[in-house]
Write a protein that holds these residues in place. Structure first.
Motif, PDB file in Angstrom:
ATOM      1  N   ASN A  70      -0.803   7.206  -6.367  1.00  0.00           N
ATOM      2  CA  ASN A  70      -0.327   5.845  -6.209  1.00  0.00           C
ATOM      3  C   ASN A  70      -1.026   5.221  -5.008  1.00  0.00           C
ATOM      4  O   ASN A  70      -0.963   5.758  -3.906  1.00  0.00           O
ATOM      5  CB  ASN A  70       1.191   5.850  -6.005  1.00  0.00           C
TER       6      ASN A  70
ATOM      7  N   HIS B 271       0.360   0.523  -2.431  1.00  0.00           N
ATOM      8  CA  HIS B 271       0.688   0.173  -1.044  1.00  0.00           C
ATOM      9  C   HIS B 271      -0.551   0.025  -0.160  1.00  0.00           C
ATOM     10  O   HIS B 271      -0.504  -0.600   0.894  1.00  0.00           O
ATOM     11  CB  HIS B 271       1.640   1.216  -0.441  1.00  0.00           C
TER      12      HIS B 271
ATOM     13  N   ARG C 185      -3.302  -1.477  -1.184  1.00  0.00           N
ATOM     14  CA  ARG C 185      -3.887  -2.757  -1.604  1.00  0.00           C
ATOM     15  C   ARG C 185      -5.403  -2.718  -1.833  1.00  0.00           C
ATOM     16  O   ARG C 185      -6.139  -3.566  -1.328  1.00  0.00           O
ATOM     17  CB  ARG C 185      -3.565  -3.855  -0.593  1.00  0.00           C
TER      18      ARG C 185
ATOM     19  N   TYR D 293      -3.731  -5.813  -9.209  1.00  0.00           N
ATOM     20  CA  TYR D 293      -3.140  -4.911  -8.236  1.00  0.00           C
ATOM     21  C   TYR D 293      -3.303  -3.505  -8.777  1.00  0.00           C
ATOM     22  O   TYR D 293      -2.825  -3.202  -9.865  1.00  0.00           O
ATOM     23  CB  TYR D 293      -1.655  -5.240  -8.038  1.00  0.00           C
TER      24      TYR D 293
ATOM     25  N   GLU E 297      10.223   0.579  -6.006  1.00  0.00           N
ATOM     26  CA  GLU E 297       9.168   0.767  -5.003  1.00  0.00           C
ATOM     27  C   GLU E 297       8.059  -0.261  -5.190  1.00  0.00           C
ATOM     28  O   GLU E 297       7.591  -0.876  -4.228  1.00  0.00           O
ATOM     29  CB  GLU E 297       8.590   2.183  -5.114  1.00  0.00           C
ATOM     30  N   HIS E 298       7.636  -0.475  -6.434  1.00  0.00           N
ATOM     31  CA  HIS E 298       6.559  -1.420  -6.703  1.00  0.00           C
ATOM     32  C   HIS E 298       7.010  -2.857  -6.496  1.00  0.00           C
ATOM     33  O   HIS E 298       6.230  -3.689  -6.029  1.00  0.00           O
ATOM     34  CB  HIS E 298       6.004  -1.206  -8.111  1.00  0.00           C
TER      35      HIS E 298
ATOM     36  N   THR F 269       9.091  -3.824  -4.250  1.00  0.00           N
ATOM     37  CA  THR F 269       9.081  -4.018  -2.793  1.00  0.00           C
ATOM     38  C   THR F 269       7.666  -4.276  -2.297  1.00  0.00           C
ATOM     39  O   THR F 269       7.428  -5.179  -1.500  1.00  0.00           O
ATOM     40  CB  THR F 269       9.679  -2.785  -2.086  1.00  0.00           C
ATOM     41  N   ILE F 270       6.710  -3.502  -2.764  1.00  0.00           N
ATOM     42  CA  ILE F 270       5.319  -3.651  -2.333  1.00  0.00           C
ATOM     43  C   ILE F 270       4.755  -5.001  -2.769  1.00  0.00           C
ATOM     44  O   ILE F 270       4.046  -5.662  -2.023  1.00  0.00           O
ATOM     45  CB  ILE F 270       4.449  -2.500  -2.885  1.00  0.00           C
TER      46      ILE F 270
END
Length: 131
Positions: A13, A16, A18, A32, A85-86, A88-89
């Protein structure tokens, strides 16, 4: 009984972090990068697109030199559901995400493979240190 993964390579992953991807054949495409592996890349996008064959991309993470790769689209999903989680990012952009796709990699030469392999090896080591 432990379920065996159907994946050839582990995914890492990187949402985060970027990273950016430039698609020369689709100017202005904003994506993304969700995760990467030795065999592919999974991305989110607000724009739906279709790649008919292998296409060149430029993958860049931070200040590292860009990695030139060749990709083809192997699957797509419209209206993907993002986990917490995604969300939030992508907090400022998640309401615009309407598309997810998987891209298979083909390397131009030994150098592009070596760059990609080094990146994955670093991500693997970071992940193992967290365990």
């Amino acid at each position: 009984m432990e379920q065996k993964s159907l994946r050839n390579f582990p995914r890492y992953n990187v949402l985060h972090l970027r990273p950016t991807i430039l698609f020369p054949v689709i100017p202005g495409l904003n994506c993304y990068v969700k995760d990467i592996s030795l065999g592919g890349i999974q991305i989110y996008s607000k724009d739906t697109f279709t790649l008919k064959s292998f296409n060149e991309i430029e993958f860049k993470l931070g200040k590292q030199a860009p990695i030139h790769l060749n990709v083809n689209q192997v699957w797509t999903e419209e209206g993907p559901v993002l986990d917490k989680e995604h969300l939030t990012i992508l907090k400022d952009d998640f309401d615009q995400i309407s598309f997810r796709t998987g891209l298979r990699l083909k390397f131009y030469d030994k150098n592009s493979y070596h760059q990609w392999h080094q990146l994955l090896f670093a991500l693997h080591n970071i992940q193992n240190k967290k365990k």
